[in-house]
Design an enzyme around this catalytic site. Sequence first.
Site, PDB file in Angstrom:
ATOM      1  CB  CYS A   9      41.968  31.070  39.613  1.00  0.00           C
ATOM      2  SG  CYS A   9      42.767  32.640  40.399  1.00  0.00           S
ATOM      3  NE  ARG A  15      38.658  31.011  41.114  1.00  0.00           N
ATOM      4  CZ  ARG A  15      37.987  30.757  40.005  1.00  0.00           C
ATOM      5  NH1 ARG A  15      37.127  29.904  39.703  1.00  0.00           N
ATOM      6  NH2 ARG A  15      38.288  31.615  38.909  1.00  0.00           N
ATOM      7  CG  ASP A 123      35.497  34.010  40.373  1.00  0.00           C
ATOM      8  OD1 ASP A 123      35.851  34.501  41.098  1.00  0.00           O
ATOM      9  OD2 ASP A 123      35.991  34.131  38.916  1.00  0.00           O
TER      10      ASP A 123
HETATM   11  P1  4NP Z   1      39.899  34.869  40.686  1.00  0.00           P
HETATM   12  O1  4NP Z   1      38.749  35.574  40.925  1.00  0.00           O
HETATM   13  O2  4NP Z   1      39.864  34.054  39.312  1.00  0.00           O
HETATM   14  O3  4NP Z   1      39.656  33.621  41.762  1.00  0.00           O
HETATM   15  O4  4NP Z   1      41.027  35.563  41.187  1.00  0.00           O
HETATM   16  C1  4NP Z   1      38.547  36.611  39.762  1.00  0.00           C
HETATM   17  C2  4NP Z   1      39.187  37.998  40.265  1.00  0.00           C
HETATM   18  C3  4NP Z   1      38.781  39.038  39.323  1.00  0.00           C
HETATM   19  C4  4NP Z   1      38.328  38.903  38.150  1.00  0.00           C
HETATM   20  C5  4NP Z   1      37.758  37.532  38.083  1.00  0.00           C
HETATM   21  C6  4NP Z   1      37.930  36.392  38.867  1.00  0.00           C
HETATM   22  N1  4NP Z   1      38.216  39.947  37.457  1.00  0.00           N
HETATM   23  O5  4NP Z   1      37.212  39.762  36.193  1.00  0.00           O
HETATM   24  O6  4NP Z   1      38.561  40.952  37.361  1.00  0.00           O
END
Ligand code: 4NP
Length: 155
Positions: A9, A15, A123
Amino acid sequence: MPVKILMVCLGNICRSPLAEGILASKLPKDNFIVDSAGTGSWHVGHAPDKRSIAVAQKNGLCIDNQKGRQFKTSDFDEFDYIYVMDNSNYRDVIHLAKTSEHKEKVYLILNELFPDENVDVPDPYFGAVNGFDNVYQMLDEVADIISEKLIKRHS
Ligand code: 4NP
């Protein structure tokens, strides 16, 4: 040689840690290795988001000991299957692929559930708490399909 599967992800804290934990729980450990990574580097070395840990726990899974890492080009050689959570992850990972063999290892995960529809796992990072329940249910459902397929194909 175990079959190696990578969940990808953006941050590797919401995720893909859930996807890793859920799929690993449905596959025999002797034959399969499941890992996860993020296309971004913000959360390298971090534990999963508290909300992912909580929803996993609620469903009987422990993902506390995972550590964030960034996707790297050697992952294309290291892993047999690379499942990405959304279309943006897909573009980012495909962009790093150098060969058609590498590209062919990359799958948008929900296409296993809704073939050719290119649906994202949303997300949940900036969203409401039930976003994590929603993501958990989607990943649990698609992990049933993936695990059945992989066990059939590799046994
Ligand atoms: P993930 O969610 O891709 O599902 O882990 C996110 C977690 C952190 C960030 C973006 C998406 N961030 O910009 O820090």
